[in-house]
Scaffold this motif. Structure first.
Motif, PDB file in Angstrom:
ATOM      1  N   THR A 153       0.685  -1.100  -0.088  1.00  0.00           N
ATOM      2  CA  THR A 153      -0.053   0.119  -0.003  1.00  0.00           C
ATOM      3  C   THR A 153       0.776   1.343  -0.095  1.00  0.00           C
ATOM      4  OG1 THR A 153      -0.372  -0.122   2.282  1.00  0.00           O
ATOM      5  CG2 THR A 153      -1.890  -1.251   1.096  1.00  0.00           C
ATOM      6  N   GLN A 154       1.868   1.283   0.584  1.00  0.00           N
ATOM      7  CA  GLN A 154       2.543   2.649   0.732  1.00  0.00           C
ATOM      8  C   GLN A 154       3.672   2.562  -0.389  1.00  0.00           C
ATOM      9  OE1 GLN A 154       4.362   4.217   3.994  1.00  0.00           O
ATOM     10  NE2 GLN A 154       3.524   3.115   5.727  1.00  0.00           N
ATOM     11  N   MET A 165       0.419   3.933  -2.781  1.00  0.00           N
ATOM     12  CA  MET A 165      -0.066   5.312  -2.534  1.00  0.00           C
ATOM     13  C   MET A 165       1.110   6.224  -2.469  1.00  0.00           C
ATOM     14  SD  MET A 165      -3.192   5.323  -1.956  1.00  0.00           S
ATOM     15  CE  MET A 165      -3.387   6.897  -1.346  1.00  0.00           C
ATOM     16  N   ILE A 196      -0.180  15.910   3.979  1.00  0.00           N
ATOM     17  CA  ILE A 196      -0.097  14.427   4.104  1.00  0.00           C
ATOM     18  C   ILE A 196       1.115  14.072   4.817  1.00  0.00           C
ATOM     19  CG2 ILE A 196       0.596  12.627   2.491  1.00  0.00           C
ATOM     20  CD1 ILE A 196      -0.803  14.158   0.116  1.00  0.00           C
ATOM     21  N   PRO A 222       1.107  13.665   9.599  1.00  0.00           N
ATOM     22  CA  PRO A 222       0.962  12.892  10.639  1.00  0.00           C
ATOM     23  C   PRO A 222       2.087  12.061  10.873  1.00  0.00           C
ATOM     24  CG  PRO A 222      -0.610  12.612   8.982  1.00  0.00           C
ATOM     25  CD  PRO A 222       0.444  13.554   8.554  1.00  0.00           C
ATOM     26  N   TRP A 272      -7.457   7.728  17.743  1.00  0.00           N
ATOM     27  CA  TRP A 272      -8.060   6.740  16.987  1.00  0.00           C
ATOM     28  C   TRP A 272      -8.821   5.622  17.598  1.00  0.00           C
ATOM     29  CZ3 TRP A 272      -9.218   7.105  11.785  1.00  0.00           C
ATOM     30  CH2 TRP A 272      -8.319   8.218  11.027  1.00  0.00           C
ATOM     31  N   PHE A 305      -4.863   0.444   8.375  1.00  0.00           N
ATOM     32  CA  PHE A 305      -5.186   1.597   7.466  1.00  0.00           C
ATOM     33  C   PHE A 305      -4.762   2.728   8.272  1.00  0.00           C
ATOM     34  CE2 PHE A 305      -7.768  -1.256   5.173  1.00  0.00           C
ATOM     35  CZ  PHE A 305      -7.708  -0.933   3.913  1.00  0.00           C
ATOM     36  N   VAL A 306      -4.639   2.897   9.573  1.00  0.00           N
ATOM     37  CA  VAL A 306      -4.314   4.212  10.456  1.00  0.00           C
ATOM     38  C   VAL A 306      -2.740   4.137  10.016  1.00  0.00           C
ATOM     39  CG1 VAL A 306      -4.007   4.888  12.558  1.00  0.00           C
ATOM     40  CG2 VAL A 306      -6.185   3.859  12.151  1.00  0.00           C
ATOM     41  N   LEU A 319      -1.152   3.334   7.411  1.00  0.00           N
ATOM     42  CA  LEU A 319      -1.033   3.754   6.214  1.00  0.00           C
ATOM     43  C   LEU A 319      -1.128   5.375   6.229  1.00  0.00           C
ATOM     44  CD1 LEU A 319      -0.846   3.346   3.184  1.00  0.00           C
ATOM     45  CD2 LEU A 319      -3.212   2.776   2.881  1.00  0.00           C
ATOM     46  N   TRP A 320      -2.230   5.661   6.873  1.00  0.00           N
ATOM     47  CA  TRP A 320      -2.598   7.104   6.691  1.00  0.00           C
ATOM     48  C   TRP A 320      -1.195   7.867   7.325  1.00  0.00           C
ATOM     49  CZ3 TRP A 320      -2.994   9.677  11.726  1.00  0.00           C
ATOM     50  CH2 TRP A 320      -3.566  11.072  11.616  1.00  0.00           C
ATOM     51  N   GLN A 321      -0.782   7.466   8.503  1.00  0.00           N
ATOM     52  CA  GLN A 321       0.308   7.878   9.224  1.00  0.00           C
ATOM     53  C   GLN A 321       1.534   8.083   8.496  1.00  0.00           C
ATOM     54  OE1 GLN A 321       1.328   6.406  13.039  1.00  0.00           O
ATOM     55  NE2 GLN A 321       2.601   8.060  13.693  1.00  0.00           N
ATOM     56  N   VAL A 335       2.217   7.331   5.046  1.00  0.00           N
ATOM     57  CA  VAL A 335       2.384   7.078   3.657  1.00  0.00           C
ATOM     58  C   VAL A 335       3.235   8.386   3.189  1.00  0.00           C
ATOM     59  CG1 VAL A 335       0.228   8.492   3.372  1.00  0.00           C
ATOM     60  CG2 VAL A 335       1.182   6.902   1.372  1.00  0.00           C
TER      61      VAL A 335
END
Length: 301
Positions: A83-84, A87, A109, A112, A124, A170-171, A173-175, A177
């Motif tokens: 994913t990283q 993305m 972006i 985080p 979270w 997923f958290v 990934l958000w942090q 990426v």
């Protein structure tokens, strides 16, 4: 400069501080951990470490929680790398092709990455709380009894990979990426614009230029980013510990949290050291595998 490089004493003087720090901070603790992993060593022990050979490693093979933690760590490894990579490349390619607002979106972006993982984990955890978070928001918007019947985001225990693991992944990934995006953007910015201009003259679209020019030239950075993501995902700890503490019923344990529990909660330093050695070996093997699979070549840019 050439004269300085030929001076062996000068080379030793400049390298000595780094070598001393590496030895004291990394090499010596690693050697101690390997030794402790071969010992029975508890906080209550008066005599200190007692050599027992490979018993801790044999006990690991019988430990169901260890196998759950190993499975979850490999899940994070695969999920993070895939994913990283996708993305990070997508965002890097997107932001390098826009002029207005690039720095704003890049900072948003990347933000985080520099925030405390402990604070984000608690945030979270609150967001995914069934009574106060997303479920409550959806119920407020009109869905009846969603707090009672909605998903248990951090407590579901069904499935080979439980729902809380997907949520935490997923958290993460958000942090993180933004870190991959910044690495790829740094490499892309070093590519000569004349290569793209020549490709556009020959009739290439931006998509084809990205595929045939950008991707081959940033392949060394892809290997670096994947290695960093792989090592980081294998020793993943903070978000898991703050969001679930390895629960429910150890279903979200990873190697780092299992090591923490055994070492600091149950004071089994020898057993925890064995987990740490396994984690070290996995990091080395995965890094070697990535460097072997992702072929890198140096090009003039």
């Amino acid at each position: 400069m050439d004269k300085l490089l030929r001076n062996k004493k000068a080379i030793i003087v400049f390298m000595a501080p780094g070598l001393i720090l590496f030895t004291l901070i990394l090499f010596v603790p690693i050697c101690q951990s390997i030794y402790y992993s071969l010992c029975e060593y508890k906080a209550t022990s008066i005599t200190g470490p007692k050599f027992i050979g490979l018993k801790n490693y044999a006990d690991l093979l019988k430990d169901d929680t260890f196998w759950i933690a190993l499975k979850n760590s490999f899940f994070f490894l695969v999920f993070s790398c895939v994913t990283q990579l996708i993305m990070g490349l997508f965002l890097a390619g997107l932001l390098t092709n826009i002029d207005k607002g690039r720095n704003l979106f890049k900072n948003i972006i990347y933000l985080p990455c520099v925030l405390s993982s402990a604070a984000l984990g608690l945030l979270w955890m609150f967001i995914f709380s069934p009574k106060f978070g997303i479920n409550k928001l959806i119920e407020t918007l009109g869905v009846q009894d969603f707090v009672k019947n909605g998903p248990l985001w951090l407590m579901d225990t069904k499935g080979f990979i439980v729902l809380p693991m997907w949520v935490i992944a997923f958290v993460a990934l958000w942090q993180y990426v933004g870190q991959s995006m910044m690495l790829y953007m740094a490499q892309i910015s070093g590519i000569s614009k004349s290569l793209y201009e020549a490709s556009y003259i020959d009739g290439c679209s931006k998509a084809k230029s990205f595929r045939y020019i950008t991707l081959p030239l940033i392949r060394p950075m892809v290997a670096t980013a994947m290695s960093l993501n792989a090592i980081g995902s294998l020793k993943f700890f903070d978000l898991v510990f703050n969001m679930t503490e390895g629960g429910p019923n150890h279903r979200t344990e990873v190697l780092a949290t299992h090591l923490y529990q055994q070492g600091f909660k149950y004071s089994k330093y020898g057993y925890a050291s064995a987990i740490g050695v396994v984690l070290l070996i996995l990091c080395l093997l995965v890094t070697a595998f990535i460097n072997k699979v992702v072929k890198t070549e140096q090009y003039e840019m």
